[in-house]
Design a protein around this motif. Structure first.
Motif, PDB file in Angstrom:
ATOM      1  N   SER A   1      73.428  48.525  50.888  1.00 53.11           N
ATOM      2  CA  SER A   1      73.733  49.620  52.335  1.00 53.11           C
ATOM      3  C   SER A   1      71.888  49.767  51.738  1.00 53.11           C
ATOM      4  O   SER A   1      71.125  48.500  50.953  1.00 53.11           O
ATOM      5  CB  SER A   1      73.948  50.999  51.005  1.00 53.11           C
ATOM      6  N   ARG A   2      71.579  50.422  52.638  1.00 53.41           N
ATOM      7  CA  ARG A   2      69.454  50.867  52.860  1.00 53.41           C
ATOM      8  C   ARG A   2      69.391  51.113  50.826  1.00 53.41           C
ATOM      9  O   ARG A   2      69.950  52.013  50.397  1.00 53.41           O
ATOM     10  CB  ARG A   2      69.395  51.368  53.664  1.00 53.41           C
ATOM     11  N   ASP A   3      67.864  50.795  50.672  1.00 54.26           N
ATOM     12  CA  ASP A   3      67.712  51.049  49.121  1.00 54.26           C
ATOM     13  C   ASP A   3      66.466  52.700  49.427  1.00 54.26           C
ATOM     14  O   ASP A   3      66.738  53.051  50.990  1.00 54.26           O
ATOM     15  CB  ASP A   3      67.250  50.488  48.776  1.00 54.26           C
ATOM     16  N   GLY A   4      65.971  52.772  48.747  1.00 53.28           N
ATOM     17  CA  GLY A   4      65.555  54.367  49.010  1.00 53.28           C
ATOM     18  C   GLY A   4      64.292  54.017  50.298  1.00 53.28           C
ATOM     19  O   GLY A   4      64.005  54.919  50.293  1.00 53.28           O
ATOM     20  N   SER A   5      63.569  53.500  50.648  1.00 50.45           N
ATOM     21  CA  SER A   5      62.458  52.515  51.800  1.00 50.45           C
ATOM     22  C   SER A   5      63.326  52.961  52.776  1.00 50.45           C
ATOM     23  O   SER A   5      62.413  52.516  53.865  1.00 50.45           O
ATOM     24  CB  SER A   5      61.575  51.945  51.367  1.00 50.45           C
ATOM     25  N   GLY A   6      64.622  52.412  53.113  1.00 49.80           N
ATOM     26  CA  GLY A   6      65.493  52.581  54.134  1.00 49.80           C
ATOM     27  C   GLY A   6      65.949  50.926  54.680  1.00 49.80           C
ATOM     28  O   GLY A   6      65.668  50.380  55.711  1.00 49.80           O
ATOM     29  N   ALA A   7      64.982  49.777  53.283  1.00 54.17           N
ATOM     30  CA  ALA A   7      65.565  48.598  53.222  1.00 54.17           C
ATOM     31  C   ALA A   7      66.300  48.282  53.481  1.00 54.17           C
ATOM     32  O   ALA A   7      66.969  48.504  52.207  1.00 54.17           O
ATOM     33  CB  ALA A   7      63.759  48.242  53.112  1.00 54.17           C
ATOM     34  N   LEU A   8      67.138  46.914  54.192  1.00 56.20           N
ATOM     35  CA  LEU A   8      68.363  46.577  53.555  1.00 56.20           C
ATOM     36  C   LEU A   8      67.592  45.352  52.431  1.00 56.20           C
ATOM     37  O   LEU A   8      66.987  44.563  52.790  1.00 56.20           O
ATOM     38  CB  LEU A   8      69.141  45.778  55.154  1.00 56.20           C
ATOM     39  N   SER A   9      68.735  45.238  50.941  1.00 56.70           N
ATOM     40  CA  SER A   9      68.361  45.003  50.255  1.00 56.70           C
ATOM     41  C   SER A   9      69.030  43.052  50.438  1.00 56.70           C
ATOM     42  O   SER A   9      68.684  42.238  49.919  1.00 56.70           O
ATOM     43  CB  SER A   9      69.240  45.143  49.215  1.00 56.70           C
ATOM     44  N   GLY A  10      70.436  43.324  51.097  1.00 57.32           N
ATOM     45  CA  GLY A  10      71.266  42.149  51.104  1.00 57.32           C
ATOM     46  C   GLY A  10      71.189  41.480  52.894  1.00 57.32           C
ATOM     47  O   GLY A  10      70.919  42.531  53.096  1.00 57.32           O
ATOM     48  N   LEU A  11      71.834  40.479  52.870  1.00 55.67           N
ATOM     49  CA  LEU A  11      71.774  40.344  54.589  1.00 55.67           C
ATOM     50  C   LEU A  11      72.903  39.180  54.516  1.00 55.67           C
ATOM     51  O   LEU A  11      73.147  38.419  53.282  1.00 55.67           O
ATOM     52  CB  LEU A  11      70.295  39.395  54.796  1.00 55.67           C
ATOM     53  N   PHE A  12      74.067  39.161  55.587  1.00 54.74           N
ATOM     54  CA  PHE A  12      74.580  38.681  55.607  1.00 54.74           C
ATOM     55  C   PHE A  12      74.576  38.113  57.259  1.00 54.74           C
ATOM     56  O   PHE A  12      74.470  39.378  58.012  1.00 54.74           O
ATOM     57  CB  PHE A  12      76.699  39.717  55.700  1.00 54.74           C
ATOM     58  N   SER A  13      74.821  36.524  57.344  1.00 53.40           N
ATOM     59  CA  SER A  13      74.884  36.464  59.248  1.00 53.40           C
ATOM     60  C   SER A  13      75.282  35.746  59.043  1.00 53.40           C
ATOM     61  O   SER A  13      75.284  34.441  58.269  1.00 53.40           O
ATOM     62  CB  SER A  13      73.464  36.278  59.593  1.00 53.40           C
ATOM     63  N   HIS A  14      75.724  35.588  59.858  1.00 49.50           N
ATOM     64  CA  HIS A  14      76.605  33.890  60.731  1.00 49.50           C
ATOM     65  C   HIS A  14      76.828  34.256  62.274  1.00 49.50           C
ATOM     66  O   HIS A  14      77.158  35.630  63.201  1.00 49.50           O
ATOM     67  CB  HIS A  14      78.315  34.630  60.156  1.00 49.50           C
ATOM     68  N   PHE A  15      75.891  32.854  62.273  1.00 45.61           N
ATOM     69  CA  PHE A  15      75.812  32.913  64.318  1.00 45.61           C
ATOM     70  C   PHE A  15      76.025  31.139  64.519  1.00 45.61           C
ATOM     71  O   PHE A  15      75.892  30.392  63.613  1.00 45.61           O
ATOM     72  CB  PHE A  15      74.800  32.796  64.748  1.00 45.61           C
ATOM     73  N   THR A  16      75.981  31.298  65.568  1.00 48.69           N
ATOM     74  CA  THR A  16      76.450  29.759  66.144  1.00 48.69           C
ATOM     75  C   THR A  16      75.107  29.712  67.834  1.00 48.69           C
ATOM     76  O   THR A  16      75.487  30.479  68.550  1.00 48.69           O
ATOM     77  CB  THR A  16      77.036  28.777  66.602  1.00 48.69           C
TER      78      THR A  16
END
Length: 269
Positions: A171-186
């Motif tokens: 989820s987003r932190d206090g500043s509204g930024a996303l701390s984690g990242l998941f990406s799957h693409f080709t």
């Protein structure tokens, strides 16, 4: 802090981000016994026996625990089992296989209730898979891929356990930024773009490696996992197979300490 297992395109690395040098300098005597040979800075892996030893998620977990503890000292099988929350009896054959392959070493022994108890430490600070084992004519190529797959299973298991325990947050932190990242693409890209993308990722890993571990009180353990590879077109019926992608010239190796699946459109959080 846990050790880090990582796989990078062309060259695979299982590397400890801890300061293992302190353990090496502090070695010499463990419970009255000689600590054995000095820990290697890096071990180049190109033989089938070592690759087979690495091709198991539990053995990678044992190696991770010992690498993470390198700054504080060797561990007993009981202590390793406690760190992994696994039965001690389940670890013995895996520890022996790692020891036989030279990936871990007996750093000391002591007598406990008439039984000799061994304490184990890593035999190297990092491991690097030799790029030539990925060539099309390499007899150990499948073993190398099995080691990579074991690392993937290890990351999957750790993520499931941490997510179930509520220790990860996308989820987003206090500043509204996303701390984690998941990406799957080709994407379909030119070969030179693939090489450039790899270099860009390597630059990120190099930067992290140069920074080292944070000593900030609010520091968190970050896992990065990258799998980047190009897939050529399938050969037409009766034609010769396409050249092996691993035989193409590779950019300079990197002492990466993790990996990230990052990019454009795809599955992302």
């Amino acid at each position: 802090m846990p050790g880090a297992s990582a796989i990078c395109e062309g060259e695979a690395v299982v590397e400890n981000a801890e300061d293992a040098e302190s353990a090496q300098n502090a070695g010499g005597v463990v419970n009255g016994d000689d600590a054995g040979p000095a820990v290697l800075k890096e071990r180049r892996v190109e033989d089938a026996a070592t690759l087979k030893a690495l091709a198991d998620p539990l053995r990678l977990a044992i190696l991770d625990v010992l690498m993470a503890a390198a700054g504080t000292g060797p561990l007993t099988a009981k202590e390793i089992a406690a760190a992994l929350d696994e039965p001690q009896t389940k670890l013995y054959r895996h520890i022996k296989q790692l020891e036989k392959a030279g990936l871990i070493r007996v750093a000391g022994t002591r007598l406990v209730s008439g039984i000799v108890e061994s304490r184990y430490g890593p035999a190297q600070e990092s491991l690097r898979l030799a790029p030539e084992i990925f060539s099309s004519d390499s007899p150990t190529r499948n073993d190398a891929y099995d080691a990579m797959l074991a690392a993937m299973d290890r990351v999957r298991g750790d993520f499931r356990a941490d997510a179930t325990a509520g220790r990860v947050d996308f989820s987003r932190d206090g500043s509204g930024a996303l701390s984690g990242l998941f990406s799957h693409f080709t994407y379909r890209v030119a070969p030179e773009r693939l090489i450039r993308l790899r270099r860009q990722l390597v630059a990120v890993f190099d930067e992290l490696h140069a920074e080292g571990n944070s000593v900030a009180e609010d520091a968190v353990d970050v896992t990065l996992f990258t799998l980047l590879y190009g897939v050529g077109p399938a050969p037409a019926a009766g034609s010769a197979p396409s050249p092996d992608p691993s035989a193409a010239p590779a950019p300079e190796p990197s002492p990466a300490v993790g990996s990230r699946n990052d990019g454009g459109p795809g599955t992302e959080s």
